[in-house]
Structure formats: C-alpha cells, structure tokens
Design an enzyme around this catalytic site. Structure first.
Site, PDB file in Angstrom:
ATOM      1  N   GLY A 248       0.767  -1.384   0.024  1.00  0.00           N
ATOM      2  CA  GLY A 248       0.065   0.224  -0.091  1.00  0.00           C
ATOM      3  C   GLY A 248       0.797   1.361  -0.180  1.00  0.00           C
ATOM      4  O   GLY A 248       0.484   2.125  -0.801  1.00  0.00           O
ATOM      5  N   ASP A 249       1.977   1.404   0.931  1.00  0.00           N
ATOM      6  CA  ASP A 249       2.799   2.517   0.714  1.00  0.00           C
ATOM      7  C   ASP A 249       3.552   2.804  -0.537  1.00  0.00           C
ATOM      8  O   ASP A 249       3.904   3.664  -0.793  1.00  0.00           O
ATOM      9  CB  ASP A 249       3.857   2.097   1.956  1.00  0.00           C
TER      10      ASP A 249
HETATM   11  N1  LIG Z   1      -1.554 -10.428  -4.566  1.00  0.00           N
HETATM   12  C1  LIG Z   1      -1.326  -9.192  -5.392  1.00  0.00           C
HETATM   13  N2  LIG Z   1      -1.179  -9.417  -6.516  1.00  0.00           N
HETATM   14  C2  LIG Z   1      -0.733  -8.182  -7.241  1.00  0.00           C
HETATM   15  N3  LIG Z   1      -0.846  -6.931  -6.729  1.00  0.00           N
HETATM   16  C3  LIG Z   1      -1.006  -7.074  -5.354  1.00  0.00           C
HETATM   17  C4  LIG Z   1      -1.221  -8.017  -4.635  1.00  0.00           C
HETATM   18  N4  LIG Z   1      -1.535  -7.799  -3.517  1.00  0.00           N
HETATM   19  C5  LIG Z   1      -1.181  -6.281  -3.404  1.00  0.00           C
HETATM   20  N5  LIG Z   1      -0.828  -5.997  -4.628  1.00  0.00           N
HETATM   21  C6  LIG Z   1      -0.706  -4.718  -5.064  1.00  0.00           C
HETATM   22  O1  LIG Z   1      -0.601  -3.715  -4.157  1.00  0.00           O
HETATM   23  C7  LIG Z   1      -1.523  -2.633  -3.727  1.00  0.00           C
HETATM   24  C8  LIG Z   1      -1.738  -2.434  -2.601  1.00  0.00           C
HETATM   25  O2  LIG Z   1      -2.371  -3.524  -1.788  1.00  0.00           O
HETATM   26  P1  LIG Z   1      -3.191  -3.712  -0.826  1.00  0.00           P
HETATM   27  O3  LIG Z   1      -3.243  -4.965   0.118  1.00  0.00           O
HETATM   28  O4  LIG Z   1      -4.637  -3.263  -0.983  1.00  0.00           O
HETATM   29  O5  LIG Z   1      -2.729  -2.108   0.325  1.00  0.00           O
HETATM   30  P2  LIG Z   1      -2.610  -2.226   1.824  1.00  0.00           P
HETATM   31  O6  LIG Z   1      -1.164  -2.456   2.054  1.00  0.00           O
HETATM   32  O7  LIG Z   1      -2.633  -0.737   2.322  1.00  0.00           O
HETATM   33  O8  LIG Z   1      -3.538  -3.049   2.540  1.00  0.00           O
HETATM   34  C9  LIG Z   1      -2.513  -3.202  -4.674  1.00  0.00           C
HETATM   35  O9  LIG Z   1      -3.456  -2.246  -5.292  1.00  0.00           O
HETATM   36  C10 LIG Z   1      -1.953  -4.029  -5.818  1.00  0.00           C
HETATM   37  O10 LIG Z   1      -1.480  -3.013  -6.834  1.00  0.00           O
HETATM   38  O1  LIG Z   2       1.168   2.172  11.704  1.00  0.00           O
HETATM   39  P1  LIG Z   2       0.613   0.823  11.373  1.00  0.00           P
HETATM   40  O2  LIG Z   2      -0.775   1.103  11.192  1.00  0.00           O
HETATM   41  O3  LIG Z   2       0.870   0.146  12.689  1.00  0.00           O
HETATM   42  O4  LIG Z   2       1.318   0.289  10.408  1.00  0.00           O
HETATM   43  C1  LIG Z   2       2.556  -0.114  10.464  1.00  0.00           C
HETATM   44  C2  LIG Z   2       3.202  -1.102   9.547  1.00  0.00           C
HETATM   45  O5  LIG Z   2       2.712  -0.825   8.329  1.00  0.00           O
HETATM   46  C3  LIG Z   2       3.854  -0.911   7.152  1.00  0.00           C
HETATM   47  O6  LIG Z   2       4.109   0.482   6.904  1.00  0.00           O
HETATM   48  C4  LIG Z   2       3.404  -1.638   5.989  1.00  0.00           C
HETATM   49  O7  LIG Z   2       1.762  -0.710   5.571  1.00  0.00           O
HETATM   50  P2  LIG Z   2       1.282  -1.260   4.299  1.00  0.00           P
HETATM   51  O8  LIG Z   2       1.203  -2.796   4.187  1.00  0.00           O
HETATM   52  O9  LIG Z   2      -0.120  -0.792   4.242  1.00  0.00           O
HETATM   53  O10 LIG Z   2       2.072  -0.812   3.023  1.00  0.00           O
HETATM   54  C5  LIG Z   2       4.873  -1.831   7.990  1.00  0.00           C
HETATM   55  O11 LIG Z   2       6.007  -1.243   7.497  1.00  0.00           O
HETATM   56  C6  LIG Z   2       4.578  -1.275   9.559  1.00  0.00           C
HETATM   57  O12 LIG Z   2       5.064  -2.507  10.363  1.00  0.00           O
END
Ligand SMILES: Nc1ncnc2c1ncn2[C@@H]1O[C@H](COP(=O)(O)OP(=O)(O)O)[C@@H](O)[C@H]1O
Ligand SMILES: O=P(O)(O)OC[C@H]1O[C@](O)(COP(=O)(O)O)[C@@H](O)[C@@H]1O
Length: 304
Positions: A248-249
C-alpha cells in the site's frame, strides 16, 4: 519539497518459518530487519523511483538509531523528534501466509508533539506532506487533522494514508490524495466494501466531501481511482505474492513520484499500482526496475 510523517515508525522484523505452532518452540528459517512504518516506506520507495523526500516523525532508543542509520545509508533525509522510549518492533511472520503483530509504540509527550508541530509550521506553498500510519495511543486522534489544517493554511498539499476515525477528521482539509484499502474505506462508512463498483461509489462520496483524489487499493484485485472527472479501474498482473507489507505504501510512493514529475493522474495511478504489485511480488520494497517492468502490464479501464 516532499515530506513524509510517520508518528509511529517501526523496525519490521520478518521471521520466515516452515510452520508456526502456537504454544510451542518454533525455530526460524531466516530473519530480516527493515525500517518500517508507512511514511518511512513511502520515502524509501519514492527514493528508489528517483523522488527525494524528508522523513519526519518520532524516533527513540536503539531501534530509533537503527532506523535513522538505515535511512542515512539509503541517502534519505530524516528529521525526527527524539523520544525517550524505543521505537517499536513490528513482527511479520511468514509461514506461507502472513501474520503481523504491530506493537503499540513509545509514549509521545505533549512537548514532543509540539516539536513536530513546529517543524510542520515551516512548510510552505508547493510543499507536500504525506501523513501515513497509525497514531500512537498517547496522542490525540485529531493530530493528523491538526497537521492537515496547518498545511492547508500554508498552501501545502497533504496525502493521507491512515484508518478511521483519524482519517475521517482530515477529509475537510481537502487532501490531494487519500489511499484507503477496501477494508478501510468500508470502515469509514460503517459498511463492507468488496467490489470495484462499491469502491467507486464510496470513493465518489469522499470526493463530494472535498477529497481531491482517492485510490482504493484492493490487494490482488488491483485498485480504483476516483476524482471529480473520472473513475478508473486498474487490473494488476498475476504473480506470486511474496510480501504484502509495504504494498500500500508503494502505491502512494509510485503515485507521488509520477504525479510530481508529470502531473498526470492516470499515469500516476498506473505507476502507483505497478509499484504496489512490484512490492507484493518481491521480498522487500520494490526497486525502480521491478516497478517499471510491471507498468505496461497494469491495465487501466475508465469505468465512470
Ligand atoms: N496478490 C497481489 N497481486 C498483485 N498485486 C498486489 C497483490 N497484493 C497487493 N498488490 C498490489 O499492492 C497494492 C496495495 O495492496 P493492498 O493490500 O490493497 O494495500 P494495503 O497494504 O494498504 O492494505 C494493490 O493495489 C496492488 O497493486
Ligand atoms: O502504523 P501501523 O498501522 O501500525 O502500520 C505499520 C506497519 O505498516 C507498514 O508500514 C506496512 O504498511 P502497508 O502494508 O499498508 O503498506 C509496515 O512497515 C509497518 O509495520
């Protein structure tokens, strides 16, 4: 200038195991330590994509030193407020599936909060501040909205990646971008968001509240982009999920790196989605080459 702000950064401790048995002695196959926290990850991926930023937030103790040294070794500027307790360690168990334990983090005093606010007070028109991650329990949930208000008054842009209720409070300050995943978008409206159409519908409601652009990330299902003019859907390439931490980041970093260079929302959405998937398909955060390789495979469709 781009700034990222991580109120509760971390060291992410990745532990690889064949299997994990609760209540037993488990031995790891491999372990790795990376700096973590959402703003820190945005700064790291943005740097790899050629975009400079300064990482702000709170850091303390030996774990805080690790964080600062790591960022320095990657030539990422940082200007943290020092806190007394150790920066937290978040545990990421990899056993074929991912299990995360995010720690609560150090106490941040009122004086330390004021020190950060005075740094944000220096921002000016043309600057951009990414507010990302959870708010430590010792701080008010209105802290992001306070920083958002300071930025709005100074003419600086904000990008918000956090959860309700802190997220809700920031919307009135018209952020340039917010990036909830579909679960977080659902929480915001006290409902469940599972489909692209639902993401588009609730994304539009955020636009009507003043948010300028919304990316709803939907993990392997890709992402949806919504603004006043258009709704776009990105289908992501299929690949082997190796690590969703930081995906997500990476979306936020990819979007910003492209948008600040080319000023085109559709291209920035494509770049963000490609960077997210590139991180999901690699063991660490994505490299520039990995993200660029996926650019053409991200299929963007206009759906509104
Ligand atoms: N299994 C996957 N296959 C392909 N792309 C992925 C997959 N998981 C995550 N991504 C990519 O990473 C982005 C962020 O993932 P997501 O899990 O929705 O975010 P977060 O980490 O904020 O919960 C998605 O929009 C997609 O582009
Ligand atoms: O501040 P929070 O919500 O506890 O999240 C921190 C965690 O999220 C992360 O930044 C990862 O975030 P994403 O998977 O949403 O991109 C990790 O590096 C960290 O451990």
């Amino acid at each position: 200038m781009i700034y990222t702000c991580t109120l509760n950064p971390s060291i992410d401790y990745f532990i690889q195991l064949e299997e994990f048995q609760l209540g037993s002695l488990n031995r790891s196959k491999e372990t790795q330590l990376f700096p973590g926290g959402k703003g820190i990850n945005v700064s790291r991926v943005a740097k790899r994509l050629g975009t400079e930023s300064t990482a702000l937030g709170f850091a303390g103790g030996f774990t805080g030193d690790f964080l600062k040294n790591f960022l320095q070794s990657e030539s990422i500027a940082a200007d943290f407020v020092e806190v007394l307790d150790n920066t937290r360690i978040n545990v990421k168990l990899k056993t074929g599936m991912e299990t995360e334990i995010n720690a609560s983090g150090p106490i941040i005093t009122g004086e330390q909060q004021e020190q950060l606010i005075s740094k944000i007070n220096q921002l000016e028109k043309g600057d951009l501040l990414v507010l990302a991650g959870s708010i430590p329990s010792s701080m008010p949930l209105t802290f992001y909205s306070k920083l958002s208000e300071i930025c709005k008054n100074a003419g600086a842009e904000t990008v918000i990646d956090t959860t309700s209720p802190a997220l809700e409070e920031t919307l009135q300050f018209e952020p340039l971008l917010i990036k909830p995943n579909h679960h977080e978008l659902g929480e915001l409206f006290h409902t469940k968001v599972s489909t692209v159409n639902e993401a588009a519908y609730f994304g539009k409601r955020l636009i009507s509240l003043g948010v300028r652009n919304v990316i709803v990330s939907m993990a392997g299902e890709g992402a949806v982009f919504i603004n006043q003019d258009q709704v776009l859907k990105a289908a992501v390439p299929k690949g082997i999920l190796k690590n969703s931490v930081g995906a997500g980041d990476s979306v936020v970093a990819g979007f910003l790196a492209s948008y600040t260079k080319f000023g085109d929302y559709e291209e920035a959405f494509r770049a963000g989605t490609a960077a997210g998937s590139a991180t999901a398909f690699s063991h660490d955060l994505c490299t520039k080459e990995e993200a660029e390789k996926l650019l053409e495979q991200v299929k963007i469709e206009k759906i509104g």
